[in-house]
Design an enzyme around this catalytic site. Sequence first.
Site, PDB file in Angstrom:
ATOM      1  N   SER A 132     -24.331  55.153  32.656  1.00 56.77           N
ATOM      2  CA  SER A 132     -23.689  53.916  33.096  1.00 56.77           C
ATOM      3  C   SER A 132     -23.759  52.900  31.968  1.00 56.77           C
ATOM      4  CB  SER A 132     -24.424  53.305  34.287  1.00 56.77           C
ATOM      5  OG  SER A 132     -24.554  54.210  35.331  1.00 56.77           O
ATOM      6  N   PHE A 163     -17.320  56.722  26.500  1.00 58.10           N
ATOM      7  CA  PHE A 163     -16.151  56.013  25.968  1.00 58.10           C
ATOM      8  C   PHE A 163     -14.851  56.554  26.546  1.00 58.10           C
ATOM      9  CE2 PHE A 163     -19.454  55.496  22.691  1.00 58.10           C
ATOM     10  CZ  PHE A 163     -19.476  54.113  22.612  1.00 58.10           C
ATOM     11  N   PHE A 227     -14.232  44.392  22.123  1.00 61.64           N
ATOM     12  CA  PHE A 227     -13.214  44.383  21.050  1.00 61.64           C
ATOM     13  C   PHE A 227     -11.864  44.857  21.585  1.00 61.64           C
ATOM     14  CE2 PHE A 227     -14.677  43.799  16.530  1.00 61.64           C
ATOM     15  CZ  PHE A 227     -15.865  43.173  16.840  1.00 61.64           C
ATOM     16  N   CYS A 277     -14.330  48.281  33.606  1.00 63.06           N
ATOM     17  CA  CYS A 277     -15.243  48.025  32.486  1.00 63.06           C
ATOM     18  C   CYS A 277     -15.014  46.735  31.710  1.00 63.06           C
ATOM     19  CB  CYS A 277     -15.198  49.199  31.513  1.00 63.06           C
ATOM     20  SG  CYS A 277     -15.998  50.645  32.177  1.00 63.06           S
ATOM     21  N   GLN A 279     -13.749  43.613  31.978  1.00 60.23           N
ATOM     22  CA  GLN A 279     -14.231  42.302  32.425  1.00 60.23           C
ATOM     23  C   GLN A 279     -15.748  42.298  32.608  1.00 60.23           C
ATOM     24  OE1 GLN A 279     -11.927  39.974  35.046  1.00 60.23           O
ATOM     25  NE2 GLN A 279     -13.652  39.428  36.318  1.00 60.23           N
TER      26      GLN A 279
HETATM   27  C1  UDX Z   1     -19.782  53.573  36.864  1.00 66.21           C
HETATM   28  C2  UDX Z   1     -19.855  52.143  36.328  1.00 66.21           C
HETATM   29  O1  UDX Z   1     -18.811  51.391  36.892  1.00 66.21           O
HETATM   30  C3  UDX Z   1     -19.756  52.074  34.852  1.00 66.21           C
HETATM   31  O2  UDX Z   1     -20.170  50.831  34.395  1.00 66.21           O
HETATM   32  C4  UDX Z   1     -20.632  53.051  34.215  1.00 66.21           C
HETATM   33  O3  UDX Z   1     -20.311  53.120  32.852  1.00 66.21           O
HETATM   34  C5  UDX Z   1     -20.593  54.413  34.849  1.00 66.21           C
HETATM   35  O4  UDX Z   1     -20.705  54.354  36.242  1.00 66.21           O
HETATM   36  P1  UDX Z   1     -17.742  54.960  37.645  1.00 66.21           P
HETATM   37  O5  UDX Z   1     -18.158  56.374  37.534  1.00 66.21           O
HETATM   38  O6  UDX Z   1     -16.327  54.620  37.338  1.00 66.21           O
HETATM   39  O7  UDX Z   1     -18.497  54.052  36.631  1.00 66.21           O
HETATM   40  O8  UDX Z   1     -18.206  54.363  39.051  1.00 66.21           O
HETATM   41  P2  UDX Z   1     -17.950  54.921  40.494  1.00 66.21           P
HETATM   42  O9  UDX Z   1     -16.670  55.704  40.508  1.00 66.21           O
HETATM   43  O10 UDX Z   1     -18.146  53.788  41.427  1.00 66.21           O
HETATM   44  O11 UDX Z   1     -19.109  55.991  40.711  1.00 66.21           O
HETATM   45  C6  UDX Z   1     -20.445  55.708  40.923  1.00 66.21           C
HETATM   46  C7  UDX Z   1     -20.983  56.665  41.970  1.00 66.21           C
HETATM   47  O12 UDX Z   1     -22.382  56.476  42.090  1.00 66.21           O
HETATM   48  C8  UDX Z   1     -20.411  56.470  43.377  1.00 66.21           C
HETATM   49  O13 UDX Z   1     -19.823  57.667  43.819  1.00 66.21           O
HETATM   50  C9  UDX Z   1     -21.622  56.084  44.230  1.00 66.21           C
HETATM   51  O14 UDX Z   1     -21.562  56.585  45.541  1.00 66.21           O
HETATM   52  C10 UDX Z   1     -22.755  56.680  43.439  1.00 66.21           C
HETATM   53  N1  UDX Z   1     -24.062  56.049  43.704  1.00 66.21           N
HETATM   54  C11 UDX Z   1     -24.211  54.712  43.650  1.00 66.21           C
HETATM   55  C12 UDX Z   1     -25.156  56.852  44.007  1.00 66.21           C
HETATM   56  O15 UDX Z   1     -25.033  58.074  44.084  1.00 66.21           O
HETATM   57  N2  UDX Z   1     -26.383  56.261  44.214  1.00 66.21           N
HETATM   58  C13 UDX Z   1     -26.558  54.920  44.174  1.00 66.21           C
HETATM   59  O16 UDX Z   1     -27.668  54.432  44.387  1.00 66.21           O
HETATM   60  C14 UDX Z   1     -25.424  54.118  43.887  1.00 66.21           C
HETATM   61  C1  UDX Z   2     -11.900  51.475  28.840  1.00 68.38           C
HETATM   62  C2  UDX Z   2     -12.221  51.934  27.407  1.00 68.38           C
HETATM   63  O1  UDX Z   2     -10.991  52.217  26.711  1.00 68.38           O
HETATM   64  C3  UDX Z   2     -13.121  53.142  27.437  1.00 68.38           C
HETATM   65  O2  UDX Z   2     -13.472  53.537  26.115  1.00 68.38           O
HETATM   66  C4  UDX Z   2     -14.375  52.800  28.229  1.00 68.38           C
HETATM   67  O3  UDX Z   2     -15.252  53.877  28.302  1.00 68.38           O
HETATM   68  C5  UDX Z   2     -13.999  52.332  29.626  1.00 68.38           C
HETATM   69  O4  UDX Z   2     -13.109  51.229  29.547  1.00 68.38           O
HETATM   70  P1  UDX Z   2     -10.243  52.248  30.737  1.00 68.38           P
HETATM   71  O5  UDX Z   2     -10.702  51.035  31.452  1.00 68.38           O
HETATM   72  O6  UDX Z   2     -10.204  53.539  31.456  1.00 68.38           O
HETATM   73  O7  UDX Z   2     -11.140  52.498  29.459  1.00 68.38           O
HETATM   74  O8  UDX Z   2      -8.751  51.978  30.233  1.00 68.38           O
HETATM   75  P2  UDX Z   2      -8.060  51.411  28.921  1.00 68.38           P
HETATM   76  O9  UDX Z   2      -7.049  52.390  28.474  1.00 68.38           O
HETATM   77  O10 UDX Z   2      -9.013  50.947  27.918  1.00 68.38           O
HETATM   78  O11 UDX Z   2      -7.242  50.175  29.496  1.00 68.38           O
HETATM   79  C6  UDX Z   2      -7.878  49.047  30.066  1.00 68.38           C
HETATM   80  C7  UDX Z   2      -6.846  48.042  30.501  1.00 68.38           C
HETATM   81  O12 UDX Z   2      -6.200  47.440  29.392  1.00 68.38           O
HETATM   82  C8  UDX Z   2      -5.729  48.620  31.364  1.00 68.38           C
HETATM   83  O13 UDX Z   2      -5.422  47.760  32.415  1.00 68.38           O
HETATM   84  C9  UDX Z   2      -4.576  48.742  30.398  1.00 68.38           C
HETATM   85  O14 UDX Z   2      -3.327  48.710  31.041  1.00 68.38           O
HETATM   86  C10 UDX Z   2      -4.791  47.512  29.544  1.00 68.38           C
HETATM   87  N1  UDX Z   2      -4.176  47.624  28.214  1.00 68.38           N
HETATM   88  C11 UDX Z   2      -4.606  48.557  27.335  1.00 68.38           C
HETATM   89  C12 UDX Z   2      -3.160  46.748  27.850  1.00 68.38           C
HETATM   90  O15 UDX Z   2      -2.756  45.889  28.627  1.00 68.38           O
HETATM   91  N2  UDX Z   2      -2.611  46.849  26.601  1.00 68.38           N
HETATM   92  C13 UDX Z   2      -3.011  47.786  25.698  1.00 68.38           C
HETATM   93  O16 UDX Z   2      -2.455  47.820  24.579  1.00 68.38           O
HETATM   94  C14 UDX Z   2      -4.045  48.673  26.082  1.00 68.38           C
END
Ligand code: UDX
Ligand code: UDX
Length: 465
Positions: A132, A163, A227, A277, A279
């Site tokens: 995470s 990433f 960035f 991620c 915000q």
């Molecule tokens: C999450 C975070 O948003 C991100 O910041 C981090 O980098 C990776 O973990 P994501 O996998 O996208 O990303 O989140 P989400 O799809 O919500 O999955 C988290 C899972 O953890 C959920 O399925 C939730 O049920 C589980 N969870 C949460 C547990 O199993 N135990 C807990 O105590 C809390």
């Molecule tokens: C991001 C990072 O890219 C990834 O490395 C990290 O692990 C998790 O967060 P993700 O959130 O899945 O990945 O999507 P990303 O492709 O980065 O886009 C993020 C947001 O920016 C989206 O809403 C996308 O539409 C917007 N975006 C991206 C733009 O508006 N313009 C661009 O040129 C690129």
Amino acid sequence: MRVKNICCIGAGYVGGPTMTVIAQKCPNIKVTVVDINASRIAAWNNEELSKLPIFEPGLDEIVKDARGRNLFFSTDIDKAIDEADMIFISVNTPTKTYGKGKGMASDLKYVELCARQIARVSKSDKIVVEKSTLPVRTASAIKNILENTGNDVQFQILSNPEFLSEGTAVNDLLFPDRILIGGDNNERGQIAIQALVDIYSYWVPKERILKTNIWSSELSKLTANAFLAQRVSSINAISELCEKSGADVHEVANAIGMDSRIGSKFLKASVGFGGSCFQKDILNLVYIAKTYGLNEVADYWEQVIIMNEHQKNRFSNRIISTLYNTVSGKKITFFGWAFKKDTNDTRESAAIKVADNLLSEQAKISVYDPKVEEERVYADLEYLNSRNPDDNRELLTVQTNPYKASKDSHAIAILTEWDEFKTYDWQKIYRNMIKPAFVFDGRGILDIKKLEKIGFVCYKLGSGN
Ligand code: UDX
Ligand code: UDX
């Protein structure tokens, strides 16, 4: 040390795909993904691969390959922890909605619960990997909990940020730009780092695996996302200037992107970045900077978020002003609700805020997204808590057909850049809309000249003409 058994806590967008790829590439390692959410685990175990809980191109094939062989999804968290040599923590770390750091700091409640559970259950030495995204120095908190509540077993903590980008997660996992592993600088720490290096070495070239100290690894993840988000806010700031000055942001992006020092990626102007991620990670950075009294640093990064909010509000304001300053009772169709194409994830999607603004003006909204489910849309709006949930359901409908969604509407707004929007029969859509028929392209994906020939009145974000 050779890892034979991996446990991953959290079967979400990060844990699910990451473990699937590790299992496929390392057939000798047993990988068990656990989650407190039983229906999510059931969905991962569903025979019908189209019912997996997350949609990622190419993921179903890899799940099919590895599931039941060395990849398992389970709700028995204790058992998986007990059996594992290496445990990934991949639970969510949402922005705090209460107390100190509210609206900024990450809520580490779930991470702490995981650490306590690992400490309670473990009877043998473990490597615990932070997957995470976490604020800098979280590893020391995890370490503290493990060492003070454990059963005298040895824990090593590593940071191994993810990433992957949604929609291209499988490709990002198979061919990563780099793998980052942070750990302690002592002998035990180095052995743990090497154990994780050995896993990735099954498919990632050695020169792409970076080893750092644990704080650098934690901070690198936040910095990378900050960035990337900053680039989107930068080009979005220019998009507004383009509209006023008669320039075209797509031409400007192309022109600056050819400078190899700037590079061409992440320069697409949009209605605003979303996703779980960007915000959250910037808020985290801002919060940490403030905690250290670095107010200028905090203000600098906060501006990226302020610009993003402005872009979303600017888009909905543009719709309202173009529709003769009133949208009350008018039907506006949203093409797209996901935060970007090729995912069903809607977290922090710009569409939510734009819809909320328009609903406050009593517009009627009809949403079509190829992958997002109806109840998700309502849940997203309810989370904002702006109005009575019944009002959301009355004013907003979710459709499964784009032609039906746009019938009798005054305007279409493009919120997500799904490729299929470009292939629609726009003549047919035009015929069934109320005239004048408007298109607001918040992603700059449509051929505006073609649409104008049909008769649409068009607004293309970032285009001054
Ligand atoms: C999450 C975070 O948003 C991100 O910041 C981090 O980098 C990776 O973990 P994501 O996998 O996208 O990303 O989140 P989400 O799809 O919500 O999955 C988290 C899972 O953890 C959920 O399925 C939730 O049920 C589980 N969870 C949460 C547990 O199993 N135990 C807990 O105590 C809390
Ligand atoms: C991001 C990072 O890219 C990834 O490395 C990290 O692990 C998790 O967060 P993700 O959130 O899945 O990945 O999507 P990303 O492709 O980065 O886009 C993020 C947001 O920016 C989206 O809403 C996308 O539409 C917007 N975006 C991206 C733009 O508006 N313009 C661009 O040129 C690129």
